[in-house]
Scaffold this motif. Structure first.
Motif, PDB file in Angstrom:
ATOM      1  N   TYR A 194      17.619  -4.245  -7.330  1.00  0.00           N
ATOM      2  CA  TYR A 194      17.048  -4.839  -6.494  1.00  0.00           C
ATOM      3  C   TYR A 194      15.346  -4.877  -6.636  1.00  0.00           C
ATOM      4  N   LEU A 195      15.081  -3.623  -7.181  1.00  0.00           N
ATOM      5  CA  LEU A 195      13.694  -3.256  -7.533  1.00  0.00           C
ATOM      6  C   LEU A 195      13.162  -4.126  -8.672  1.00  0.00           C
ATOM      7  N   LYS A 196      14.236  -4.236  -9.495  1.00  0.00           N
ATOM      8  CA  LYS A 196      13.805  -5.077 -10.760  1.00  0.00           C
ATOM      9  C   LYS A 196      13.639  -6.413 -10.223  1.00  0.00           C
ATOM     10  N   LEU A 197      14.565  -6.998  -9.614  1.00  0.00           N
ATOM     11  CA  LEU A 197      14.312  -8.609  -9.196  1.00  0.00           C
ATOM     12  C   LEU A 197      13.392  -8.750  -8.156  1.00  0.00           C
ATOM     13  N   LYS A 198      12.883  -7.558  -7.406  1.00  0.00           N
ATOM     14  CA  LYS A 198      11.811  -7.874  -6.361  1.00  0.00           C
ATOM     15  C   LYS A 198      10.740  -8.428  -6.843  1.00  0.00           C
ATOM     16  N   ASN A 229       0.892  -1.251   0.027  1.00  0.00           N
ATOM     17  CA  ASN A 229       0.018  -0.027  -0.014  1.00  0.00           C
ATOM     18  C   ASN A 229       0.654   1.280  -0.215  1.00  0.00           C
ATOM     19  N   LYS A 230       1.905   1.148   0.487  1.00  0.00           N
ATOM     20  CA  LYS A 230       2.851   2.353   0.554  1.00  0.00           C
ATOM     21  C   LYS A 230       4.356   1.792  -0.001  1.00  0.00           C
ATOM     22  N   LYS A 231       5.131   2.824  -0.213  1.00  0.00           N
ATOM     23  CA  LYS A 231       6.613   2.632  -0.850  1.00  0.00           C
ATOM     24  C   LYS A 231       7.396   2.135   0.486  1.00  0.00           C
ATOM     25  N   SER A 232       8.266   1.195   0.098  1.00  0.00           N
ATOM     26  CA  SER A 232       9.199   0.858   1.247  1.00  0.00           C
ATOM     27  C   SER A 232      10.183   1.668   1.268  1.00  0.00           C
ATOM     28  N   ALA A 233      11.214   1.826   2.394  1.00  0.00           N
ATOM     29  CA  ALA A 233      12.254   2.580   2.293  1.00  0.00           C
ATOM     30  C   ALA A 233      13.142   2.529   1.240  1.00  0.00           C
ATOM     31  N   ILE A 234      13.548   1.568   0.717  1.00  0.00           N
ATOM     32  CA  ILE A 234      14.201   1.406  -0.358  1.00  0.00           C
ATOM     33  C   ILE A 234      13.773   2.119  -1.532  1.00  0.00           C
ATOM     34  N   LEU A 237      21.488  -9.359  -2.633  1.00  0.00           N
ATOM     35  CA  LEU A 237      21.083  -8.148  -2.813  1.00  0.00           C
ATOM     36  C   LEU A 237      19.774  -7.555  -1.814  1.00  0.00           C
ATOM     37  N   ARG A 238      19.111  -8.701  -1.645  1.00  0.00           N
ATOM     38  CA  ARG A 238      18.160  -8.179  -0.712  1.00  0.00           C
ATOM     39  C   ARG A 238      18.443  -7.756   0.613  1.00  0.00           C
ATOM     40  N   THR A 239      19.664  -8.802   1.134  1.00  0.00           N
ATOM     41  CA  THR A 239      20.215  -8.337   2.376  1.00  0.00           C
ATOM     42  C   THR A 239      21.016  -7.036   2.468  1.00  0.00           C
ATOM     43  N   TYR A 240      21.588  -6.677   1.369  1.00  0.00           N
ATOM     44  CA  TYR A 240      22.439  -5.332   1.077  1.00  0.00           C
ATOM     45  C   TYR A 240      21.270  -4.163   1.169  1.00  0.00           C
ATOM     46  N   SER A 270      16.819 -11.779 -20.334  1.00  0.00           N
ATOM     47  CA  SER A 270      17.537 -12.912 -20.686  1.00  0.00           C
ATOM     48  C   SER A 270      18.994 -12.727 -19.976  1.00  0.00           C
ATOM     49  N   THR A 271      19.372 -11.474 -19.755  1.00  0.00           N
ATOM     50  CA  THR A 271      20.562 -11.108 -19.188  1.00  0.00           C
ATOM     51  C   THR A 271      20.226 -11.327 -17.534  1.00  0.00           C
ATOM     52  N   LEU A 272      19.300 -11.127 -17.076  1.00  0.00           N
ATOM     53  CA  LEU A 272      18.741 -10.768 -15.489  1.00  0.00           C
ATOM     54  C   LEU A 272      18.857 -12.477 -15.077  1.00  0.00           C
ATOM     55  N   ARG A 273      18.445 -13.437 -16.341  1.00  0.00           N
ATOM     56  CA  ARG A 273      18.565 -14.917 -15.846  1.00  0.00           C
ATOM     57  C   ARG A 273      19.722 -15.338 -15.192  1.00  0.00           C
ATOM     58  N   ALA A 274      20.815 -14.369 -15.463  1.00  0.00           N
ATOM     59  CA  ALA A 274      22.299 -15.078 -14.784  1.00  0.00           C
ATOM     60  C   ALA A 274      22.397 -14.848 -13.302  1.00  0.00           C
ATOM     61  N   LEU A 275      21.207 -13.882 -12.789  1.00  0.00           N
ATOM     62  CA  LEU A 275      21.252 -13.816 -11.377  1.00  0.00           C
ATOM     63  C   LEU A 275      20.143 -14.732 -10.738  1.00  0.00           C
ATOM     64  N   GLY A 276      20.756 -15.787  -9.870  1.00  0.00           N
ATOM     65  CA  GLY A 276      19.809 -16.750  -9.372  1.00  0.00           C
ATOM     66  C   GLY A 276      19.320 -16.394  -7.979  1.00  0.00           C
ATOM     67  N   ALA A 277      18.721 -17.226  -7.223  1.00  0.00           N
ATOM     68  CA  ALA A 277      18.334 -17.094  -5.861  1.00  0.00           C
ATOM     69  C   ALA A 277      19.475 -16.713  -4.759  1.00  0.00           C
ATOM     70  N   LYS A 278      20.942 -17.109  -5.073  1.00  0.00           N
ATOM     71  CA  LYS A 278      21.884 -16.723  -4.472  1.00  0.00           C
ATOM     72  C   LYS A 278      22.222 -15.271  -4.286  1.00  0.00           C
ATOM     73  N   GLU A 279      22.127 -14.957  -5.598  1.00  0.00           N
ATOM     74  CA  GLU A 279      22.437 -13.255  -5.925  1.00  0.00           C
ATOM     75  C   GLU A 279      21.263 -12.367  -5.404  1.00  0.00           C
ATOM     76  N   TRP A 280      20.024 -12.946  -5.630  1.00  0.00           N
ATOM     77  CA  TRP A 280      18.927 -12.228  -4.991  1.00  0.00           C
ATOM     78  C   TRP A 280      19.032 -12.054  -3.445  1.00  0.00           C
ATOM     79  N   LYS A 281      19.001 -13.222  -2.777  1.00  0.00           N
ATOM     80  CA  LYS A 281      19.456 -12.895  -1.343  1.00  0.00           C
ATOM     81  C   LYS A 281      20.420 -12.099  -0.706  1.00  0.00           C
TER      82      LYS A 281
END
Length: 269
Positions: free
Chosen positions: A258-262, A171-176, A208-211, A195-206
């Protein structure tokens, strides 16, 4: 047809949950794809008939040679179109044909990764068997009775068809999101092909999310070090240089990424 929830362990030991697509949703998606292909085939035949009609009225053309050559090219082209449609569309669109997109399902590998060109080729060449004896009878039986609703093509290629993950409602924007907006950016500011984003998997997402979650809570000096470390791990995987970018530029890139992968990784079942 019941649809079951399954847990998939990725190579990075991350557990992902999906709902398998049953016979009904898969049949609906296939029907849409077939309608599209039928329309294209009809248009091709109409154009072919028009071309042959024009050619027959030209006395300076060798009609027989034109007929046979044109028909041969069109037949080959239609064969490639009807068999290559699923292969090409699935691979370049993240496991989704037009029908799958509209229904909200997609093909992935059993390890949770995006479908590869080889696995897409195998599962689609196996349509020859799945469509036997008529109207995909073998394929429908397999999807109906298999525990994970797989047809022979999926079993052979090691793929599975699942429902798209629904994005979490906010309902509202996050801090990021507020931080990125204050810098004059949004998730569309970074132009990267899927097709380029497919190079980033679950490990990279975690990572980036932590960061991103820690971004507004650490001191500036620590943030600069953290930004450089994360950027050196993630950005080269999508073909981006790190050395020539300032810390500010790296921060912007990572936050927008991060926003794109979210949209892809944060979901509700």
């Amino acid at each position: 047809m019941r649809e079951e929830q399954i847990d998939i362990k990725t190579p990075e030991y991350v557990s992902l949950q999906f709902r398998t697509a049953g016979l009904g949703s898969r049949a609906a998606a296939f029907l849409i794809d077939q309608i599209l292909l039928t329309i294209i085939n009809i248009l091709v035949i109409v154009v072919l008939a028009w071309v042959l009609n024009i050619s027959s009225q030209n006395p300076y053309m060798e009609a027989q040679r034109i007929y046979s050559g044109t028909i041969a090219i069109v037949v080959v082209g239609m064969f490639v179109l009807n068999w290559g449609y699923f292969l090409v569309y699935e691979f370049f669109s993240g496991g989704r044909t037009l029908g799958k997109k509209l229904i909200g399902i997609r093909v992935i590998q059993e390890n949770g990764q995006s479908i590869t060109l080889l696995s897409s080729f195998i599962r689609n060449i196996m349509r020859i068997v799945d469509m036997l004896p008529v109207y995909y009878f073998v394929g429908m039986l397999m999807v109906f009775f298999h525990g994970k609703h797989k047809r022979l093509g999926d079993i052979t290629a090691g793929t599975i068809v699942v429902h798209e993950r629904r994005k979490k409602k906010a309902n509202k924007k996050s801090a990021i999101e507020k931080e990125v907006a204050s810098r004059g950016y949004d998730k569309d500011s970074l132009d990267i092909e899927e097709s380029t984003l497919r190079a980033l998997g679950a490990k990279e997402w975690k990572l980036l999310r932590t960061y991103s979650q820690r971004f507004t809570h650490v001191e500036q000096n620590q943030r600069l070090v953290l930004t450089r470390q994360v950027a050196e791990i993630i950005l080269p995987k999508i073909g981006m240089e790190v050395e020539r970018q300032t810390e500010q530029e790296l921060e912007n890139t990572l936050l927008v990424l991060y926003l794109k992968l979210k949209d892809e990784w944060e979901f509700e079942l």
